[in-house]
Motif scaffolding. Sequence first.
Motif, PDB file in Angstrom:
ATOM      1  N   TYR A 113       9.922  63.720   2.531  1.00  0.00           N
ATOM      2  CA  TYR A 113       9.190  62.567   1.988  1.00  0.00           C
ATOM      3  C   TYR A 113       8.682  62.863   0.576  1.00  0.00           C
ATOM      4  N   PHE A 114       8.004  63.997   0.403  1.00  0.00           N
ATOM      5  CA  PHE A 114       7.390  64.357  -0.878  1.00  0.00           C
ATOM      6  C   PHE A 114       8.437  64.421  -1.989  1.00  0.00           C
ATOM      7  N   ASN A 115       9.543  65.108  -1.733  1.00  0.00           N
ATOM      8  CA  ASN A 115      10.570  65.286  -2.765  1.00  0.00           C
ATOM      9  C   ASN A 115      11.252  63.975  -3.133  1.00  0.00           C
ATOM     10  N   LEU A 116      11.535  63.152  -2.132  1.00  0.00           N
ATOM     11  CA  LEU A 116      12.221  61.888  -2.412  1.00  0.00           C
ATOM     12  C   LEU A 116      11.307  60.902  -3.134  1.00  0.00           C
ATOM     13  N   VAL A 117      10.053  60.844  -2.722  1.00  0.00           N
ATOM     14  CA  VAL A 117       9.102  59.944  -3.372  1.00  0.00           C
ATOM     15  C   VAL A 117       8.886  60.359  -4.825  1.00  0.00           C
ATOM     16  N   ASN A 118       8.769  61.658  -5.057  1.00  0.00           N
ATOM     17  CA  ASN A 118       8.639  62.161  -6.425  1.00  0.00           C
ATOM     18  C   ASN A 118       9.851  61.784  -7.269  1.00  0.00           C
ATOM     19  N   ALA A 119      11.040  61.942  -6.671  1.00  0.00           N
ATOM     20  CA  ALA A 119      12.275  61.642  -7.394  1.00  0.00           C
ATOM     21  C   ALA A 119      12.370  60.162  -7.759  1.00  0.00           C
ATOM     22  N   LEU A 120      11.752  59.318  -6.920  1.00  0.00           N
ATOM     23  CA  LEU A 120      11.766  57.879  -7.188  1.00  0.00           C
ATOM     24  C   LEU A 120      10.654  57.460  -8.146  1.00  0.00           C
ATOM     25  N   GLY A 121       9.787  58.408  -8.509  1.00  0.00           N
ATOM     26  CA  GLY A 121       8.756  58.122  -9.514  1.00  0.00           C
ATOM     27  C   GLY A 121       7.430  57.649  -8.956  1.00  0.00           C
ATOM     28  N   PHE A 122       7.176  57.917  -7.668  1.00  0.00           N
ATOM     29  CA  PHE A 122       5.913  57.491  -7.057  1.00  0.00           C
ATOM     30  C   PHE A 122       5.074  58.709  -6.693  1.00  0.00           C
ATOM     31  N   LYS A 123       3.789  58.493  -6.491  1.00  0.00           N
ATOM     32  CA  LYS A 123       2.887  59.577  -6.112  1.00  0.00           C
ATOM     33  C   LYS A 123       2.817  59.677  -4.585  1.00  0.00           C
ATOM     34  N   PRO A 124       3.207  60.813  -4.026  1.00  0.00           N
ATOM     35  CA  PRO A 124       3.203  60.960  -2.562  1.00  0.00           C
ATOM     36  C   PRO A 124       1.798  60.897  -1.970  1.00  0.00           C
TER      37      PRO A 124
ATOM     38  N   ASN B 136       6.497  53.590  10.699  1.00  0.00           N
ATOM     39  CA  ASN B 136       7.829  53.983  10.251  1.00  0.00           C
ATOM     40  C   ASN B 136       7.841  54.330   8.759  1.00  0.00           C
ATOM     41  N   GLU B 137       8.957  54.922   8.333  1.00  0.00           N
ATOM     42  CA  GLU B 137       9.046  55.414   6.958  1.00  0.00           C
ATOM     43  C   GLU B 137       8.960  54.287   5.933  1.00  0.00           C
ATOM     44  N   GLU B 138       9.516  53.122   6.243  1.00  0.00           N
ATOM     45  CA  GLU B 138       9.465  52.015   5.286  1.00  0.00           C
ATOM     46  C   GLU B 138       8.029  51.582   5.038  1.00  0.00           C
ATOM     47  N   THR B 139       7.235  51.500   6.101  1.00  0.00           N
ATOM     48  CA  THR B 139       5.831  51.126   5.952  1.00  0.00           C
ATOM     49  C   THR B 139       5.055  52.205   5.200  1.00  0.00           C
ATOM     50  N   ILE B 140       5.390  53.471   5.473  1.00  0.00           N
ATOM     51  CA  ILE B 140       4.747  54.570   4.751  1.00  0.00           C
ATOM     52  C   ILE B 140       5.058  54.476   3.258  1.00  0.00           C
ATOM     53  N   LEU B 141       6.289  54.109   2.936  1.00  0.00           N
ATOM     54  CA  LEU B 141       6.658  53.933   1.526  1.00  0.00           C
ATOM     55  C   LEU B 141       5.820  52.846   0.865  1.00  0.00           C
ATOM     56  N   ARG B 142       5.591  51.766   1.586  1.00  0.00           N
ATOM     57  CA  ARG B 142       4.787  50.675   1.037  1.00  0.00           C
ATOM     58  C   ARG B 142       3.345  51.141   0.808  1.00  0.00           C
ATOM     59  N   LYS B 143       2.837  51.974   1.713  1.00  0.00           N
ATOM     60  CA  LYS B 143       1.499  52.522   1.534  1.00  0.00           C
ATOM     61  C   LYS B 143       1.464  53.503   0.355  1.00  0.00           C
ATOM     62  N   THR B 144       2.630  54.043   0.017  1.00  0.00           N
ATOM     63  CA  THR B 144       2.754  54.936  -1.134  1.00  0.00           C
ATOM     64  C   THR B 144       2.769  54.147  -2.442  1.00  0.00           C
ATOM     65  N   GLY B 145       3.012  52.837  -2.330  1.00  0.00           N
ATOM     66  CA  GLY B 145       3.048  51.988  -3.521  1.00  0.00           C
ATOM     67  C   GLY B 145       4.428  51.502  -3.892  1.00  0.00           C
ATOM     68  N   CYS B 146       5.398  51.776  -3.021  1.00  0.00           N
ATOM     69  CA  CYS B 146       6.780  51.359  -3.284  1.00  0.00           C
ATOM     70  C   CYS B 146       7.082  50.085  -2.497  1.00  0.00           C
ATOM     71  N   PHE B 147       7.284  48.975  -3.209  1.00  0.00           N
ATOM     72  CA  PHE B 147       7.556  47.692  -2.561  1.00  0.00           C
ATOM     73  C   PHE B 147       8.947  47.147  -2.901  1.00  0.00           C
ATOM     74  N   ASP B 148       9.621  47.799  -3.807  1.00  0.00           N
ATOM     75  CA  ASP B 148      10.954  47.359  -4.234  1.00  0.00           C
ATOM     76  C   ASP B 148      11.975  47.745  -3.167  1.00  0.00           C
ATOM     77  N   GLN B 149      12.636  46.738  -2.609  1.00  0.00           N
ATOM     78  CA  GLN B 149      13.577  46.986  -1.521  1.00  0.00           C
ATOM     79  C   GLN B 149      14.720  47.901  -1.952  1.00  0.00           C
ATOM     80  N   LYS B 150      15.082  47.857  -3.218  1.00  0.00           N
ATOM     81  CA  LYS B 150      16.150  48.725  -3.720  1.00  0.00           C
ATOM     82  C   LYS B 150      15.747  50.192  -3.611  1.00  0.00           C
ATOM     83  N   PHE B 151      14.495  50.481  -3.986  1.00  0.00           N
ATOM     84  CA  PHE B 151      13.997  51.847  -3.879  1.00  0.00           C
ATOM     85  C   PHE B 151      13.851  52.270  -2.414  1.00  0.00           C
ATOM     86  N   ILE B 152      13.383  51.345  -1.586  1.00  0.00           N
ATOM     87  CA  ILE B 152      13.209  51.652  -0.163  1.00  0.00           C
ATOM     88  C   ILE B 152      14.546  51.992   0.479  1.00  0.00           C
ATOM     89  N   GLN B 153      15.573  51.212   0.190  1.00  0.00           N
ATOM     90  CA  GLN B 153      16.897  51.480   0.743  1.00  0.00           C
ATOM     91  C   GLN B 153      17.450  52.803   0.247  1.00  0.00           C
TER      92      GLN B 153
END
Length: 220
Positions: free
Chosen positions: A22-33, A48-65
């Motif tokens: 999670y940490f490495n991928l989120v960093n690579a996508l430019g978000f703060k883990p 689930n991981e998608e909801t965790i991503l949204r809590k991380t600040g990532c709402f773009d479906q392209k980044f989530i996928q």
Amino acid sequence: MNIFIDLDGPILNNMPRLYSVYFNLVNALGFKPLSESYYWKLKRACINEETILRKTGCFDQKFIQAYIKQRIENIENKEYLSLNKVTDRCLNSLRFLSKQGNLILVTARKSKENLMWELKQKGLYSYFKKVLCDFNDTITAWELKFDLINRFVGHINANDIIIGDTEAEILCGKKLGIYSIGVANGIRNSRQLSVLKPDMIVKNLTGVVRSWAKIGKEAE
């Protein structure tokens, strides 16, 4: 007697691996883990991981996928598997259980090759009579394990036992009609496991060993 057991949770602490992916991928996508403690709190709450991503600040479906795709590709790499830690006193417990019956590992993994590598690297392989693994994201985890056991184990006995830290093992055990033990040192805590009504809940595998006499009587 067959003793079916899950890998991640009862035997391996896989939190360092899950968080590192999670940490490495989120960093690579430019978000703060999120912090490791908060991430684990969400995982234990069945988020689930998608909801965790949204809590991380990532709402773009392209980044989530992109994250989900890369997570699936990376999570069973040897680099990440090496981060899994054998739980405390686990080897003593496995040694004991392997002498009580056929100790059979049942786990959901995509790469059996990397699974076997990990088991041998961590000194776990020799304890198991059989290693059953498969991956199918179109069915639930308990259905996957139920199918694996039915396909590769010749006969299920009424006094067989299944041990795991999630609903997958408890529901599988109920469907098979065997004794189920919930282990609370994995991704579900005792309260969450109690809702599933396993036959017994213990803190860890050492608790299984300590309760063995009682388990034997109740499983008869």
